[in-house]
Design a protein around this motif. Structure first.
Motif, PDB file in Angstrom:
ATOM      1  N   ASP A 210      -7.937   7.376  -4.735  1.00  0.00           N
ATOM      2  CA  ASP A 210      -8.536   6.113  -5.179  1.00  0.00           C
ATOM      3  C   ASP A 210      -9.996   5.998  -4.747  1.00  0.00           C
ATOM      4  O   ASP A 210     -10.787   5.322  -5.407  1.00  0.00           O
ATOM      5  CB  ASP A 210      -7.760   4.917  -4.639  1.00  0.00           C
ATOM      6  N   CYS A 211     -10.334   6.631  -3.630  1.00  0.00           N
ATOM      7  CA  CYS A 211     -11.701   6.568  -3.100  1.00  0.00           C
ATOM      8  C   CYS A 211     -12.564   7.738  -3.559  1.00  0.00           C
ATOM      9  O   CYS A 211     -13.727   7.843  -3.159  1.00  0.00           O
ATOM     10  CB  CYS A 211     -11.659   6.522  -1.567  1.00  0.00           C
TER      11      CYS A 211
ATOM     12  N   ILE B  74     -12.987   3.351   1.740  1.00  0.00           N
ATOM     13  CA  ILE B  74     -11.694   3.377   2.421  1.00  0.00           C
ATOM     14  C   ILE B  74     -11.371   1.996   2.987  1.00  0.00           C
ATOM     15  O   ILE B  74     -10.256   1.495   2.835  1.00  0.00           O
ATOM     16  CB  ILE B  74     -11.677   4.447   3.526  1.00  0.00           C
TER      17      ILE B  74
ATOM     18  N   ARG C 150     -10.320  -0.316   0.238  1.00  0.00           N
ATOM     19  CA  ARG C 150      -8.983   0.019  -0.273  1.00  0.00           C
ATOM     20  C   ARG C 150      -7.902  -0.405   0.716  1.00  0.00           C
ATOM     21  O   ARG C 150      -6.799  -0.790   0.314  1.00  0.00           O
ATOM     22  CB  ARG C 150      -8.900   1.527  -0.557  1.00  0.00           C
ATOM     23  N   LEU C 151      -8.219  -0.336   2.017  1.00  0.00           N
ATOM     24  CA  LEU C 151      -7.247  -0.700   3.050  1.00  0.00           C
ATOM     25  C   LEU C 151      -7.374  -2.162   3.474  1.00  0.00           C
ATOM     26  O   LEU C 151      -6.724  -2.581   4.432  1.00  0.00           O
ATOM     27  CB  LEU C 151      -7.401   0.217   4.266  1.00  0.00           C
TER      28      LEU C 151
ATOM     29  N   LEU D 199      -4.632   6.999  -1.281  1.00  0.00           N
ATOM     30  CA  LEU D 199      -5.839   6.391  -0.702  1.00  0.00           C
ATOM     31  C   LEU D 199      -7.069   7.239  -0.999  1.00  0.00           C
ATOM     32  O   LEU D 199      -8.071   6.743  -1.507  1.00  0.00           O
ATOM     33  CB  LEU D 199      -5.671   6.227   0.810  1.00  0.00           C
TER      34      LEU D 199
ATOM     35  N   VAL E  34       0.429   2.771   2.008  1.00  0.00           N
ATOM     36  CA  VAL E  34      -0.416   3.451   1.029  1.00  0.00           C
ATOM     37  C   VAL E  34      -0.409   4.936   1.396  1.00  0.00           C
ATOM     38  O   VAL E  34      -0.897   5.309   2.467  1.00  0.00           O
ATOM     39  CB  VAL E  34      -1.872   2.925   1.071  1.00  0.00           C
TER      40      VAL E  34
ATOM     41  N   ALA F 143      -3.305   2.749   6.689  1.00  0.00           N
ATOM     42  CA  ALA F 143      -2.652   3.174   5.446  1.00  0.00           C
ATOM     43  C   ALA F 143      -1.132   3.108   5.605  1.00  0.00           C
ATOM     44  O   ALA F 143      -0.429   2.654   4.698  1.00  0.00           O
ATOM     45  CB  ALA F 143      -3.097   4.575   5.066  1.00  0.00           C
TER      46      ALA F 143
END
Length: 75
Positions: A28-29, A53, A56-57, A25, A20, A15
């Motif tokens: 968003d998850c 996760i 997103r990453l 993070l 981020v 992150a």
């Protein structure tokens, strides 16, 4: 066996690399703000949360779990 502290570290590190914010993070998850801290302290994270996760990453779950040093997602 997987090391939950290492997984939490990798999430935080990735992150940070992507700039981020942790709050963003986790929001968003759909996770609580303490999810990664709880993971580091021995709580179990669901496979769905870990996959969210990783998505997103932009890395693989294998990377977060420490099974590879390459964060790239095999596509």
């Amino acid at each position: 066996m997987y090391d939950q502290q290492n997984t939490a570290f990798r999430i935080k590190q990735r992150a940070k690399e992507l700039k981020v914010p942790m709050r963003t993070l986790l929001h968003d998850c759909g996770l609580g703000i303490n999810a990664v801290s709880q993971l580091a302290n021995g709580s179990v994270m669901s496979h769905i949360s870990l996959a969210l996760i990783a998505d997103r990453l932009d890395c693989s779950v294998d990377y977060l779990l420490g099974r590879t040093e390459n964060p790239a997602v095999n596509r």
